[in-house]
Design a protein around this motif. Structure first.
Motif, short mmCIF file in Angstrom:
data_model
loop_
_atom_site.label_atom_id
_atom_site.label_comp_id
_atom_site.label_asym_id
_atom_site.label_seq_id
_atom_site.Cartn_x
_atom_site.Cartn_y
_atom_site.Cartn_z
N ASP A 3 0.84 -1.19 0.00
CA ASP A 3 0.00 0.00 0.00
C ASP A 3 0.87 1.24 0.00
OD1 ASP A 3 -2.30 -1.54 0.17
OD2 ASP A 3 -2.39 -1.40 2.36
N GLU A 4 0.36 2.31 -0.55
CA GLU A 4 1.10 3.57 -0.56
C GLU A 4 0.53 4.56 0.44
OE1 GLU A 4 1.89 5.08 -4.46
OE2 GLU A 4 2.28 3.09 -5.25
N VAL A 5 -0.14 4.04 1.46
CA VAL A 5 -0.68 4.86 2.54
C VAL A 5 -0.45 4.14 3.87
CG1 VAL A 5 -2.48 5.89 1.10
CG2 VAL A 5 -3.01 3.89 2.46
N CYS A 6 -0.37 4.90 4.91
CA CYS A 6 -0.39 4.32 6.25
C CYS A 6 -1.87 4.17 6.61
CB CYS A 6 0.32 5.22 7.26
SG CYS A 6 0.17 4.63 8.96
N GLY A 7 -2.34 2.96 6.66
CA GLY A 7 -3.76 2.71 6.93
C GLY A 7 -4.23 3.30 8.24
N SER A 8 -3.39 3.24 9.27
CA SER A 8 -3.77 3.79 10.58
C SER A 8 -3.88 5.30 10.53
CB SER A 8 -2.76 3.37 11.64
OG SER A 8 -2.73 1.96 11.76
N CYS A 9 -2.92 5.97 9.89
CA CYS A 9 -3.00 7.43 9.74
C CYS A 9 -4.21 7.82 8.90
CB CYS A 9 -1.73 7.98 9.10
SG CYS A 9 -0.29 8.07 10.17
N HIS A 10 -4.40 7.08 7.82
CA HIS A 10 -5.52 7.36 6.92
C HIS A 10 -6.85 7.27 7.67
CE1 HIS A 10 -7.58 7.74 3.11
NE2 HIS A 10 -8.28 6.66 3.39
N ALA A 11 -7.01 6.24 8.50
CA ALA A 11 -8.24 6.07 9.27
C ALA A 11 -8.45 7.21 10.27
CB ALA A 11 -8.21 4.73 10.01
N CYS A 22 6.57 -3.93 6.51
CA CYS A 22 7.00 -5.04 7.34
C CYS A 22 7.41 -6.21 6.46
CB CYS A 22 5.87 -5.47 8.28
SG CYS A 22 6.24 -6.94 9.26
N SER A 23 8.64 -6.68 6.62
CA SER A 23 9.13 -7.77 5.77
C SER A 23 8.55 -9.12 6.16
CB SER A 23 10.67 -7.83 5.81
OG SER A 23 11.10 -8.20 7.09
N THR A 24 7.91 -9.20 7.31
CA THR A 24 7.30 -10.46 7.75
C THR A 24 5.90 -10.64 7.18
OG1 THR A 24 8.55 -10.41 9.82
CG2 THR A 24 6.60 -11.83 9.76
N CYS A 25 5.07 -9.60 7.27
CA CYS A 25 3.66 -9.77 6.88
C CYS A 25 3.17 -8.79 5.82
CB CYS A 25 2.76 -9.69 8.11
SG CYS A 25 2.62 -8.03 8.81
N GLY A 26 3.97 -7.78 5.49
CA GLY A 26 3.57 -6.82 4.47
C GLY A 26 2.79 -5.62 4.98
N HIS A 27 2.61 -5.49 6.28
CA HIS A 27 1.92 -4.33 6.86
C HIS A 27 2.67 -3.06 6.50
CE1 HIS A 27 1.23 -1.35 10.09
NE2 HIS A 27 -0.01 -1.78 9.99
N VAL A 28 1.96 -2.00 6.14
CA VAL A 28 2.56 -0.71 5.84
C VAL A 28 2.19 0.26 6.96
CG1 VAL A 28 2.62 1.26 4.26
CG2 VAL A 28 2.52 -1.08 3.36
N GLY A 29 3.22 0.89 7.52
CA GLY A 29 3.01 1.87 8.57
C GLY A 29 3.93 3.06 8.37
N CYS A 30 3.65 4.13 9.09
CA CYS A 30 4.46 5.33 8.97
C CYS A 30 5.71 5.22 9.84
CB CYS A 30 3.64 6.56 9.35
SG CYS A 30 2.92 6.52 11.00
N CYS A 31 6.72 6.00 9.48
CA CYS A 31 8.04 5.94 10.12
C CYS A 31 8.03 6.65 11.48
CB CYS A 31 9.09 6.56 9.21
SG CYS A 31 8.90 8.34 9.01
N HIS A 43 5.48 -3.30 15.11
CA HIS A 43 6.56 -4.14 15.65
C HIS A 43 6.28 -4.49 17.11
CE1 HIS A 43 10.32 -5.41 17.37
NE2 HIS A 43 10.34 -4.31 18.11
N VAL A 44 5.90 -3.52 17.92
CA VAL A 44 5.63 -3.76 19.34
C VAL A 44 4.49 -4.76 19.49
CG1 VAL A 44 4.78 -2.68 21.47
CG2 VAL A 44 6.55 -1.55 20.10
N ARG A 45 3.45 -4.60 18.69
CA ARG A 45 2.27 -5.45 18.78
C ARG A 45 2.55 -6.88 18.30
NH1 ARG A 45 -0.44 -2.18 16.28
NH2 ARG A 45 -0.54 -3.09 14.22
N THR A 46 3.36 -7.03 17.27
CA THR A 46 3.53 -8.34 16.63
C THR A 46 4.89 -8.99 16.88
OG1 THR A 46 4.42 -7.41 14.59
CG2 THR A 46 2.01 -7.67 14.73
N GLY A 47 5.90 -8.19 17.18
CA GLY A 47 7.25 -8.71 17.30
C GLY A 47 7.97 -8.86 15.96
N HIS A 48 7.31 -8.47 14.87
CA HIS A 48 7.96 -8.54 13.56
C HIS A 48 9.15 -7.58 13.57
CE1 HIS A 48 3.90 -9.94 11.68
NE2 HIS A 48 4.44 -10.85 12.47
#
Length: 74
Positions: A3-11, A22-31, A43-48
């Motif tokens: 995705d080209e958006v941070c879903g959490s920020c967008h919401a 995220c290289s483990t599951c593909g989640h996109v988040g802001c820096c 990362h904190v939530r999943t440990g990825h």
């Protein structure tokens, strides 16, 4: 393709600075420079451990566990 958006920020109706994938599951988040820091929260939530920068002018990855930057090899 990530995705080209941070879903959490967008919401929340917020903006972000840069995106990380995220290289483990593909989640996109802001820096960490973004107000939400959603990649780190994921990362904190999943440990990825590793995220890759999605910025076209950056080619690195970051390991939250070891706190090291990694060079991404094409």
């Amino acid at each position: 393709m990530p995705d080209e958006v941070c879903g959490s920020c967008h919401a929340l109706g917020s903006s972000w600075v840069r995106l990380q994938w995220c290289s483990t599951c593909g989640h996109v988040g802001c820096c960490d420079s973004s107000r939400g820091r959603h990649a780190y929260a994921h990362h904190v939530r999943t440990g990825h451990p590793v995220v890759l920068s999605l910025a076209p002018d950056e080619s690195w990855a970051w390991c939250f566990v070891d706190e090291v930057i990694l060079v991404r090899v094409p």
